[in-house]
Design a protein around this motif. Structure first.
Motif, PDB file in Angstrom:
ATOM      1  N   PRO A  14      40.169 -20.568 -20.390  1.00  0.00           N
ATOM      2  CA  PRO A  14      39.306 -19.759 -21.241  1.00  0.00           C
ATOM      3  C   PRO A  14      37.947 -20.401 -21.498  1.00  0.00           C
ATOM      4  CG  PRO A  14      41.144 -20.640 -22.502  1.00  0.00           C
ATOM      5  CD  PRO A  14      41.438 -20.890 -21.061  1.00  0.00           C
ATOM      6  N   ARG A  15      37.893 -21.737 -21.539  1.00  0.00           N
ATOM      7  CA  ARG A  15      36.584 -22.372 -21.708  1.00  0.00           C
ATOM      8  C   ARG A  15      35.691 -22.066 -20.504  1.00  0.00           C
ATOM      9  NH1 ARG A  15      34.875 -28.796 -21.959  1.00  0.00           N
ATOM     10  NH2 ARG A  15      32.680 -28.378 -22.400  1.00  0.00           N
ATOM     11  N   GLU A  61      48.056 -18.469 -25.304  1.00  0.00           N
ATOM     12  CA  GLU A  61      48.308 -18.170 -23.883  1.00  0.00           C
ATOM     13  C   GLU A  61      46.973 -17.981 -23.153  1.00  0.00           C
ATOM     14  OE1 GLU A  61      51.090 -18.381 -22.117  1.00  0.00           O
ATOM     15  OE2 GLU A  61      52.256 -18.876 -23.912  1.00  0.00           O
ATOM     16  N   SER A  62      46.720 -18.869 -22.192  1.00  0.00           N
ATOM     17  CA  SER A  62      45.413 -18.896 -21.527  1.00  0.00           C
ATOM     18  C   SER A  62      45.068 -17.584 -20.842  1.00  0.00           C
ATOM     19  CB  SER A  62      45.354 -20.048 -20.521  1.00  0.00           C
ATOM     20  OG  SER A  62      46.339 -19.912 -19.511  1.00  0.00           O
ATOM     21  N   ALA A  63      46.032 -16.973 -20.137  1.00  0.00           N
ATOM     22  CA  ALA A  63      45.739 -15.715 -19.437  1.00  0.00           C
ATOM     23  C   ALA A  63      45.452 -14.594 -20.421  1.00  0.00           C
ATOM     24  CB  ALA A  63      46.899 -15.340 -18.516  1.00  0.00           C
ATOM     25  N   ALA A  64      46.190 -14.561 -21.534  1.00  0.00           N
ATOM     26  CA  ALA A  64      45.953 -13.536 -22.547  1.00  0.00           C
ATOM     27  C   ALA A  64      44.576 -13.694 -23.160  1.00  0.00           C
ATOM     28  CB  ALA A  64      47.024 -13.619 -23.632  1.00  0.00           C
ATOM     29  N   ALA A  97      49.795 -14.861 -11.445  1.00  0.00           N
ATOM     30  CA  ALA A  97      49.377 -16.243 -11.660  1.00  0.00           C
ATOM     31  C   ALA A  97      50.334 -16.978 -12.578  1.00  0.00           C
ATOM     32  CB  ALA A  97      47.962 -16.279 -12.229  1.00  0.00           C
ATOM     33  N   THR A  98      50.585 -16.407 -13.745  1.00  0.00           N
ATOM     34  CA  THR A  98      51.393 -17.124 -14.736  1.00  0.00           C
ATOM     35  C   THR A  98      52.896 -16.960 -14.523  1.00  0.00           C
ATOM     36  OG1 THR A  98      51.140 -15.243 -16.247  1.00  0.00           O
ATOM     37  CG2 THR A  98      49.586 -17.056 -16.482  1.00  0.00           C
ATOM     38  N   ALA A 162      38.203 -12.533 -14.480  1.00  0.00           N
ATOM     39  CA  ALA A 162      39.137 -13.403 -15.188  1.00  0.00           C
ATOM     40  C   ALA A 162      40.358 -13.720 -14.338  1.00  0.00           C
ATOM     41  CB  ALA A 162      39.552 -12.750 -16.503  1.00  0.00           C
ATOM     42  N   ALA A 163      40.710 -12.850 -13.399  1.00  0.00           N
ATOM     43  CA  ALA A 163      41.843 -13.129 -12.506  1.00  0.00           C
ATOM     44  C   ALA A 163      41.562 -14.355 -11.647  1.00  0.00           C
ATOM     45  CB  ALA A 163      42.133 -11.916 -11.626  1.00  0.00           C
TER      46      ALA A 163
END
Length: 215
Positions: A14-15, A61-64, A97-98, A162-163
């Motif tokens: 996310p960063r 959760e990074s993907a969220a 991914a996750t 983001a994907a």
């Protein structure tokens, strides 16, 4: 907007996206001691990173977090529009991914870094898959990613989304851990991501040496 962050963890993802989007945010560097405090458990029930606090929303959760940011700032172009035919593939790769791609990388990592302070995964599960088995598992689950990237620079449409941040973040772990062969067709994709200024601002410790555990 605050991002709770530890270098070389999933919090880099996310960063990285925030840096790509040029969105102002406050980065809160977290220590392992902080994650054990009751106050931090109010942010993340398992005392992990990342956590994003955005007004009344507190998300882990990074993907969220990446999906949330890409939709909140849809005009930045890091998620396809809801009515775009690309939207389905965008969801596909975020979940792949996750749910599928990251698991063998994590198992491989525990084989060469057995003392990682993972809070949830029992020790016997960490070691039940050998380093070689994890590597072979990774080779199988990375094949669909290779096929999707054939002749392309990004997974969805013709631009970074983001994907790519989530999938790319996992593949960057794999590369750093030595799971990628020099002739792997994913190398060009990873190298292009690593050259992005936003990635380099987000993952300043990427080139730190991984201490190899001898079996």
């Amino acid at each position: 907007m605050k991002l709770y962050y530890i270098p070389t963890t999933r919090a880099v993802r996310p960063r990285w996206l925030l840096e790509e989007m040029a969105i102002p945010y406050e980065m809160v560097r977290v220590t392992m001691a902080m994650t054990k405090e009751p106050e931090y458990k109010q942010l993340h029930p398992h005392g992990k990173v990342p956590v994003l606090v955005d007004g009344e929303a507190t998300i882990f959760e990074s993907a969220a977090i990446c999906a949330y940011l890409a939709d909140k700032y849809l005009d930045k172009g890091f998620a396809p529009a809801p009515d775009s035919p690309h939207r389905a593939y965008y969801y596909q790769w975020l979940f792949y991914a996750t749910a599928t791609l990251e698991a063998p990388v994590e198992h491989f990592m525990f084989n060469i870094l057995p003392n990682l302070p993972e809070k949830l995964l029992p020790g016997f599960i960490r070691s039940e898959t050998s380093k070689q088995e994890s590597y072979q598992w990774f080779q199988r689950v990375s094949e669909p990613v290779k096929e999707a990237l054939h002749g392309k620079h990004f997974l969805v449409g013709n631009s970074l989304t983001a994907a790519d941040v989530v999938v790319g973040g996992i593949l960057l772990w794999a590369k750093k851990l030595g799971m990628m062969q020099p002739d792997d067709s994913l190398t060009e994709y990873i190298d292009n991501l690593m050259q992005r200024p936003a990635f380099n601002r987000a993952d300043e410790n990427y080139y730190a040496q991984v201490p190899v555990h001898s079996e």
